[in-house]
Design a protein around this motif. Structure first.
Motif, mmCIF file in Angstrom:
data_model
loop_
_atom_site.group_PDB
_atom_site.id
_atom_site.type_symbol
_atom_site.label_atom_id
_atom_site.label_comp_id
_atom_site.label_asym_id
_atom_site.label_seq_id
_atom_site.Cartn_x
_atom_site.Cartn_y
_atom_site.Cartn_z
ATOM 1 N N ARG A 1 0.856 -1.187 0.000
ATOM 2 C CA ARG A 1 0.000 0.000 0.000
ATOM 3 C C ARG A 1 0.896 1.243 0.000
ATOM 4 O O ARG A 1 1.893 1.307 0.718
ATOM 5 C CB ARG A 1 -0.923 -0.018 1.216
ATOM 6 C CG ARG A 1 -2.035 -1.078 1.058
ATOM 7 C CD ARG A 1 -3.286 -0.687 1.824
ATOM 8 N NE ARG A 1 -4.439 -1.481 1.344
ATOM 9 C CZ ARG A 1 -5.117 -2.328 2.091
ATOM 10 N NH1 ARG A 1 -4.765 -2.528 3.352
ATOM 11 N NH2 ARG A 1 -6.156 -2.962 1.601
ATOM 12 N N LYS B 1 -3.413 3.729 -2.018
ATOM 13 C CA LYS B 1 -3.802 2.769 -3.048
ATOM 14 C C LYS B 1 -3.162 1.404 -2.781
ATOM 15 O O LYS B 1 -2.175 1.303 -2.062
ATOM 16 C CB LYS B 1 -3.370 3.261 -4.441
ATOM 17 C CG LYS B 1 -4.017 4.559 -4.884
ATOM 18 C CD LYS B 1 -3.494 4.961 -6.253
ATOM 19 C CE LYS B 1 -4.085 6.284 -6.705
ATOM 20 N NZ LYS B 1 -3.537 6.692 -8.030
ATOM 21 N N THR B 2 -3.746 0.388 -3.393
ATOM 22 C CA THR B 2 -3.132 -0.941 -3.410
ATOM 23 C C THR B 2 -2.307 -1.056 -4.685
ATOM 24 O O THR B 2 -2.780 -0.727 -5.773
ATOM 25 C CB THR B 2 -4.206 -2.038 -3.382
ATOM 26 O OG1 THR B 2 -5.001 -1.890 -2.212
ATOM 27 C CG2 THR B 2 -3.563 -3.423 -3.384
ATOM 28 N N SER C 1 -4.245 0.539 -7.832
ATOM 29 C CA SER C 1 -5.685 0.364 -7.867
ATOM 30 C C SER C 1 -6.335 1.124 -6.722
ATOM 31 O O SER C 1 -5.827 1.123 -5.598
ATOM 32 C CB SER C 1 -6.045 -1.126 -7.765
ATOM 33 O OG SER C 1 -7.445 -1.305 -7.650
ATOM 34 N N GLU C 2 -7.461 1.744 -6.998
ATOM 35 C CA GLU C 2 -8.262 2.399 -5.955
ATOM 36 C C GLU C 2 -9.103 1.387 -5.189
ATOM 37 O O GLU C 2 -9.362 1.554 -4.001
ATOM 38 C CB GLU C 2 -9.188 3.454 -6.588
ATOM 39 C CG GLU C 2 -8.473 4.543 -7.368
ATOM 40 C CD GLU C 2 -7.950 5.657 -6.489
ATOM 41 O OE1 GLU C 2 -8.148 5.587 -5.264
ATOM 42 O OE2 GLU C 2 -7.336 6.591 -7.035
ATOM 43 N N ASP C 3 -9.537 0.330 -5.885
ATOM 44 C CA ASP C 3 -10.499 -0.614 -5.284
ATOM 45 C C ASP C 3 -9.919 -2.003 -5.039
ATOM 46 O O ASP C 3 -10.615 -2.898 -4.554
ATOM 47 C CB ASP C 3 -11.749 -0.731 -6.162
ATOM 48 C CG ASP C 3 -11.466 -1.270 -7.563
ATOM 49 O OD1 ASP C 3 -10.288 -1.594 -7.859
ATOM 50 O OD2 ASP C 3 -12.408 -1.366 -8.366
ATOM 51 N N GLY C 4 -8.648 -2.209 -5.385
ATOM 52 C CA GLY C 4 -8.036 -3.518 -5.201
ATOM 53 C C GLY C 4 -8.414 -4.543 -6.243
ATOM 54 O O GLY C 4 -8.033 -5.704 -6.135
ATOM 55 N N VAL C 5 -9.154 -4.117 -7.266
ATOM 56 C CA VAL C 5 -9.612 -5.049 -8.301
ATOM 57 C C VAL C 5 -9.113 -4.624 -9.688
ATOM 58 O O VAL C 5 -8.563 -5.431 -10.434
ATOM 59 C CB VAL C 5 -11.155 -5.152 -8.301
ATOM 60 C CG1 VAL C 5 -11.635 -6.052 -9.432
ATOM 61 C CG2 VAL C 5 -11.667 -5.675 -6.961
#
Length: 350
Positions: free
Chosen positions: A41, A45-46, A113-117
Motif C-alpha cells: 500500500r 492505493k493498493t 488500484s483504488e479498489d483492489g480489483v
C-alpha cells in the motif's frame, strides 16, 4: 467452487490481469505471461509489482529468447529447434550445450488500484529491470516489506551464475537503492518480516539443494536488513503430502494474537502448486507452532489449471484489513488473480 479444504473466496473478476492487458516493454517482444506479484500500500492505493515475462514471437524451426548484457542492453539468442544439443522439454528452462537459459526474460512493472480489483500502470512509475552480472536473465517474483518509511524489495536475481536473492529499497517508488545480492545462489522466495523482533530483522529464504537436503523454508536474522546470518530451518517438505517436493515462503508474515501467520506455497511431484500456512512464535519465529495439514487454496479454477504452466497457485503478496486477508497470486504462471481469506479461519485449521 472450493474444495473441502479450500478456504479462498476468489474474486469474481479473476483473472485480474492477463498478458494482453499490458504492452510489451520493447518492440519485437511479446508478453508470454504475468506472474506472482508483490503487493503493498502506498499513497492510499493498493499496488502490485508484477513479474512480466517476455520473449520474441516464436518462429517455426527455431527457439529464440532475450538476455540482458551485464554492461546494459539486451540481445536475442536464436537456436535451431532440432539441434541435438538443445533440451527444450521444459517450457520455462532450456539447456544448450550444457548451459541453462530461460525461455523468457522477466522484469517488474508497477500497477495501482483504488479498489483492489482494477489495476492500471501510472505515469512516473517505470519498469524495474535486471542490472549487472547477476541479473542478466532477469529479475523475478518480488516481495515487498514495509519497515517505517522504507520499502524493501526482495526478488529473485537470475543469471548463468545461478538463482540468487537481490535487494533494492525505496521510499517513493521512483528512486531505488541497489544493495546487490543478500543471499547467493541457489536461493529464492525471500520475504522480510515487517517488524523487528528483539532488535533484529528477520527474513524467510529458500536455499536449494540438488543432491542432499531439499527445497525447504529457512529463517535468517540480521542487525541491519542487509547482512544475514543465524540461519535456521523451519519447514521441510513432507512425503505423501501436497507439499512433498518443494516449499517456499509467500509474503511477509502476519502478526496475530496466536503468532506470526505465514502463507507459503508447496508443490508435489507433479508440479502442482497449492498454498498453506505456518504459525510461528511471536518472540522466536524459528519455533513452529502449527502447519496446514491440507492446502488453504488449491488450483481448481480453469485459469489456474490451464496456462503457460498449469495447476499452479503461487503468492508472494497480500494485504490485511482486520480479519480479512486479500491474497494476490499468480495462476498457471500466466495470470494475476485475487482471493479473500479469513485470518481466523486459517488459524483454526492449524
Amino acid at each position: 467452487m472450493s474444495t473441502s479444504s479450500d478456504l479462498s473466496i476468489r474474486f469474481e473478476q479473476n483473472p485480474l490481469l492477463s498478458p494482453a492487458d499490458l504492452q510489451p516493454s520493447t518492440p519485437g517482444l511479446e508478453i508470454a505471461c504475468l506472474l506472482n506479484p508483490g503487493v503493498f500500500r502506498y499513497q492510499g492505493k493498493t499496488w502490485l509489482i508484477v513479474r512480466v515475462a517476455e520473449r520474441p514471437p516464436q518462429r517455426e524451426g527455431t527457439l529464440s529468447f532475450p538476455v540482458l548484457k551485464p554492461e546494459g542492453g539486451m540481445e536475442i539468442i536464436t537456436l535451431p529447434a532440432d539441434d541435438p544439443d538443445l533440451d527444450a522439454s521444459d517450457p520455462r528452462v532450456i539447456n544448450f550445450r550444457g548451459v541453462d537459459y530461460l525461455t523468457t526474460l522477466s522484469h517488474l512493472r508497477l500497477l495501482s488500484s483504488e479498489d483492489g480489483v482494477v489495476f492500471r500502470e501510472g505515469p512516473g512509475y517505470g519498469p524495474l529491470w535486471g542490472q549487472g552480472l547477476y541479473e542478466t536473465f532477469g529479475i523475478e517474483d518480488c516481495r515487498v516489506s514495509q519497515l517505517g518509511a522504507d520499502y524493501y524489495l526482495t526478488f529473485t536475481a537470475v543469471s548463468p551464475n545461478g538463482v540468487a536473492v537481490g535487494l533494492r529499497t525505496t521510499q517513493n517508488w521512483q528512486d531505488f537503492v541497489h544493495h546487490g545480492l543478500i543471499f547467493p545462489p541457489h536461493n529464492k522466495d525471500c520475504a522480510l518480516f515487517e517488524a523487528r523482533i528483539g532488535g533484529s530483522y528477520y527474513a524467510f529464504h529458500r536455499p536449494s539443494s540438488v543432491d542432499l537436503g531439499g527445497n525447504y523454508i529457512w529463517l535468517a536474522s540480521s542487525p541491519d536488513g542487509i547482512h544475514w546470518g543465524g540461519h535456521k530451518l523451519i519447514a521441510r517438505t513432507r512425503t505423501g503430502y501436497w507439499d512433498s517436493q518443494r516449499v517456499g515462503a509467500g509474503a511477509s508474515p502476519i502478526r496475530t494474537d496466536k503468532g506470526w501467520l505465514a502463507i507459503y506455497h508447496g508443490a508435489d511431484a507433479n508440479h502442482r502448486y497449492c498454498l498453506g500456512a505456518l504459525l510461528l512464535d511471536l518472540n522466536d519465529p524459528s519455533v513452529v507452532l502449527g502447519r496446514s495439514e491440507h492446502p488453504i487454496m488449491e488450483p481448481t479454477a480453469p485459469y489456474e489449471t490451464t496456462g503457460f504452466f498449469g495447476h499452479v497457485v503461487f503468492t508472494n503478496g497480500h494485504v490485511v484489513d482486520g480479519d480479512r486477508l486479500t491474497i494476490y497470486y499468480g495462476a498457471a504462471d500466466e495470470y494475476v488473480c485475487g482471493a479473500h481469506f479469513s485470518v481466523r479461519e486459517i488459524l483454526d485449521t492449524l
